[in-house]
Design a protein around this motif. Sequence first.
Motif, PDB file in Angstrom:
ATOM      1  N   GLN A  14       0.819  -1.218   0.000  1.00 34.80           N
ATOM      2  CA  GLN A  14       0.000   0.000   0.000  1.00 34.80           C
ATOM      3  C   GLN A  14       0.847   1.261   0.000  1.00 34.80           C
ATOM      4  N   ILE A  15       2.018   1.233   0.635  1.00 34.54           N
ATOM      5  CA  ILE A  15       2.836   2.455   0.746  1.00 34.54           C
ATOM      6  C   ILE A  15       4.056   2.413  -0.178  1.00 34.54           C
ATOM      7  N   ASN A  16       4.063   1.470  -1.105  1.00 34.26           N
ATOM      8  CA  ASN A  16       5.157   1.356  -2.082  1.00 34.26           C
ATOM      9  C   ASN A  16       6.515   1.146  -1.405  1.00 34.26           C
ATOM     10  N   SER A  17       6.565   0.136  -0.548  1.00 37.56           N
ATOM     11  CA  SER A  17       7.805  -0.205   0.128  1.00 37.56           C
ATOM     12  C   SER A  17       7.943  -1.725   0.119  1.00 37.56           C
ATOM     13  N   VAL A  18       8.805  -2.260   0.991  1.00 34.95           N
ATOM     14  CA  VAL A  18       8.973  -3.708   1.113  1.00 34.95           C
ATOM     15  C   VAL A  18       8.737  -4.106   2.564  1.00 34.95           C
ATOM     16  N   ARG A  19       8.426  -5.382   2.774  1.00 34.64           N
ATOM     17  CA  ARG A  19       8.048  -5.850   4.108  1.00 34.64           C
ATOM     18  C   ARG A  19       9.131  -5.591   5.140  1.00 34.64           C
ATOM     19  N   GLU A  20      10.404  -5.797   4.782  1.00 32.02           N
ATOM     20  CA  GLU A  20      11.495  -5.642   5.743  1.00 32.02           C
ATOM     21  C   GLU A  20      11.583  -4.204   6.263  1.00 32.02           C
ATOM     22  N   VAL A  21      11.367  -3.242   5.370  1.00 33.07           N
ATOM     23  CA  VAL A  21      11.419  -1.832   5.777  1.00 33.07           C
ATOM     24  C   VAL A  21      10.227  -1.487   6.661  1.00 33.07           C
ATOM     25  N   VAL A  22       9.050  -1.976   6.283  1.00 31.11           N
ATOM     26  CA  VAL A  22       7.853  -1.743   7.096  1.00 31.11           C
ATOM     27  C   VAL A  22       8.033  -2.327   8.492  1.00 31.11           C
ATOM     28  N   ALA A  23       8.592  -3.526   8.581  1.00 29.98           N
ATOM     29  CA  ALA A  23       8.828  -4.173   9.871  1.00 29.98           C
ATOM     30  C   ALA A  23       9.758  -3.334  10.735  1.00 29.98           C
ATOM     31  N   ARG A  24      10.786  -2.781  10.130  1.00 31.36           N
ATOM     32  CA  ARG A  24      11.752  -1.963  10.881  1.00 31.36           C
ATOM     33  C   ARG A  24      11.099  -0.695  11.423  1.00 31.36           C
ATOM     34  N   VAL A  25      10.299  -0.037  10.604  1.00 33.17           N
ATOM     35  CA  VAL A  25       9.648   1.212  11.038  1.00 33.17           C
ATOM     36  C   VAL A  25       8.577   0.918  12.087  1.00 33.17           C
ATOM     37  N   LEU A  26       7.836  -0.170  11.911  1.00 36.44           N
ATOM     38  CA  LEU A  26       6.839  -0.548  12.921  1.00 36.44           C
ATOM     39  C   LEU A  26       7.506  -0.829  14.263  1.00 36.44           C
ATOM     40  N   ASN A  27       8.639  -1.484  14.209  1.00 34.17           N
ATOM     41  CA  ASN A  27       9.390  -1.772  15.437  1.00 34.17           C
ATOM     42  C   ASN A  27       9.827  -0.468  16.117  1.00 34.17           C
ATOM     43  N   LYS A  28      10.244   0.520  15.326  1.00 29.15           N
ATOM     44  CA  LYS A  28      10.635   1.819  15.879  1.00 29.15           C
ATOM     45  C   LYS A  28       9.440   2.526  16.508  1.00 29.15           C
ATOM     46  N   PHE A  29       8.302   2.486  15.820  1.00 28.24           N
ATOM     47  CA  PHE A  29       7.083   3.100  16.361  1.00 28.24           C
ATOM     48  C   PHE A  29       6.648   2.415  17.651  1.00 28.24           C
ATOM     49  N   GLU A  30       6.854   1.098  17.712  1.00 31.58           N
ATOM     50  CA  GLU A  30       6.459   0.347  18.906  1.00 31.58           C
ATOM     51  C   GLU A  30       7.330   0.748  20.090  1.00 31.58           C
ATOM     52  N   LYS A  31       8.620   0.937  19.865  1.00 33.28           N
ATOM     53  CA  LYS A  31       9.524   1.366  20.936  1.00 33.28           C
ATOM     54  C   LYS A  31       9.191   2.767  21.431  1.00 33.28           C
ATOM     55  N   GLN A  32       8.589   3.587  20.560  1.00 37.27           N
ATOM     56  CA  GLN A  32       8.207   4.949  20.929  1.00 37.27           C
ATOM     57  C   GLN A  32       6.840   4.991  21.609  1.00 37.27           C
ATOM     58  N   GLY A  33       6.195   3.827  21.732  1.00 33.38           N
ATOM     59  CA  GLY A  33       4.893   3.761  22.388  1.00 33.38           C
ATOM     60  C   GLY A  33       3.740   4.217  21.522  1.00 33.38           C
ATOM     61  N   ILE A  34       3.971   4.280  20.216  1.00 26.77           N
ATOM     62  CA  ILE A  34       2.933   4.745  19.299  1.00 26.77           C
ATOM     63  C   ILE A  34       1.922   3.644  19.003  1.00 26.77           C
ATOM     64  N   LEU A  35       2.401   2.407  18.961  1.00 29.45           N
ATOM     65  CA  LEU A  35       1.544   1.285  18.607  1.00 29.45           C
ATOM     66  C   LEU A  35       2.111  -0.007  19.174  1.00 29.45           C
ATOM     67  N   CYS A  36       1.335  -1.059  19.078  1.00 27.51           N
ATOM     68  CA  CYS A  36       1.844  -2.386  19.399  1.00 27.51           C
ATOM     69  C   CYS A  36       1.394  -3.337  18.298  1.00 27.51           C
ATOM     70  N   THR A  37       2.219  -4.321  18.020  1.00 30.40           N
ATOM     71  CA  THR A  37       1.943  -5.219  16.900  1.00 30.40           C
ATOM     72  C   THR A  37       1.748  -6.649  17.378  1.00 30.40           C
ATOM     73  N   ASP A  38       0.955  -7.361  16.638  1.00 34.33           N
ATOM     74  CA  ASP A  38       0.754  -8.794  16.830  1.00 34.33           C
ATOM     75  C   ASP A  38       0.654  -9.373  15.432  1.00 34.33           C
ATOM     76  N   ARG A  39       0.553 -10.661  15.299  1.00 35.16           N
ATOM     77  CA  ARG A  39       0.513 -11.285  13.982  1.00 35.16           C
ATOM     78  C   ARG A  39      -0.724 -10.807  13.209  1.00 35.16           C
ATOM     79  N   GLY A  40      -0.490 -10.042  12.151  1.00 33.56           N
ATOM     80  CA  GLY A  40      -1.585  -9.573  11.319  1.00 33.56           C
ATOM     81  C   GLY A  40      -2.449  -8.517  11.960  1.00 33.56           C
ATOM     82  N   ARG A  41      -1.960  -7.894  13.037  1.00 38.26           N
ATOM     83  CA  ARG A  41      -2.772  -6.890  13.714  1.00 38.26           C
ATOM     84  C   ARG A  41      -1.884  -5.793  14.294  1.00 38.26           C
ATOM     85  N   ILE A  42      -2.317  -4.537  14.148  1.00 32.47           N
ATOM     86  CA  ILE A  42      -1.613  -3.384  14.699  1.00 32.47           C
ATOM     87  C   ILE A  42      -2.610  -2.572  15.514  1.00 32.47           C
ATOM     88  N   THR A  43      -2.252  -2.293  16.762  1.00 34.40           N
ATOM     89  CA  THR A  43      -3.109  -1.475  17.627  1.00 34.40           C
ATOM     90  C   THR A  43      -2.450  -0.119  17.830  1.00 34.40           C
TER      91      THR A  43
END
Length: 218
Positions: free
Chosen positions: A176-205
């Motif tokens: 959807q954002i014209n990227s690759v899974r590995e990059v998305v995973a890295r940014v999601l992990n950064k957002f999670e460390k910042q307390g912006i979101l939390c991730t689970d398999r196939g789900r983002i809160t």
Amino acid sequence: MISQYICRLPFWTKLNEHEKYYLEAHCFPKEFDRGQVITDDDYFCFAIMEGCVQVCTIGDDGREIYLTEFEKGTCGVINTSILLKQLESNTISIAKTFCRLLLIDSRSFQHLIDTNIYVRCFWFETVAQTLSDSLGSIRQAMLVSVDRRLAYFLIRTVDQSGVNVIHLTQEQIAHQINSVREVVARVLNKFEKQGILCTDRGRITILNPELLREIAQR
């Protein structure tokens, strides 16, 4: 069934009775399976009766750039290969899910464009808006950071659904954002460390939508 979509077209009230009959007589529904490429050189799509259509362009290097998608209930003129031929790009429409579309053959629609000034004006406005939206998507893919693109996508999804839980895989988001899974995973992990979101398999809160919105608008 067909009439309830046709009467929602912006130019419908500007047609005379003969033109309305002509339009209804030349429209027809057609079904597409999930993942099927929708070849639209010979007809225009007037409405998404069921499903979702995704539009992307393919660069010379084979890279897919996501442009937009049309959800069930969308009414208007949807014909990417003709609308976007000015970009000189290989633009395709794909059935994201099983789709039932309301179509009209190109020759019949061209007749309405040639004979009704309101249909013609609507067509020109549609071309201009589609080009503007598509160029914006291409610019975003080329110039906007992945952090901002991901933040914008997540906050837009939350705003549209009204809930803070997003049920999408990293692969789906990357597309959807014209990227690759590995990059998305890295940014999601950064957002999670910042307390912006939390991730689970196939789900983002989303835990902090305000901060996510701030990142998207930087």
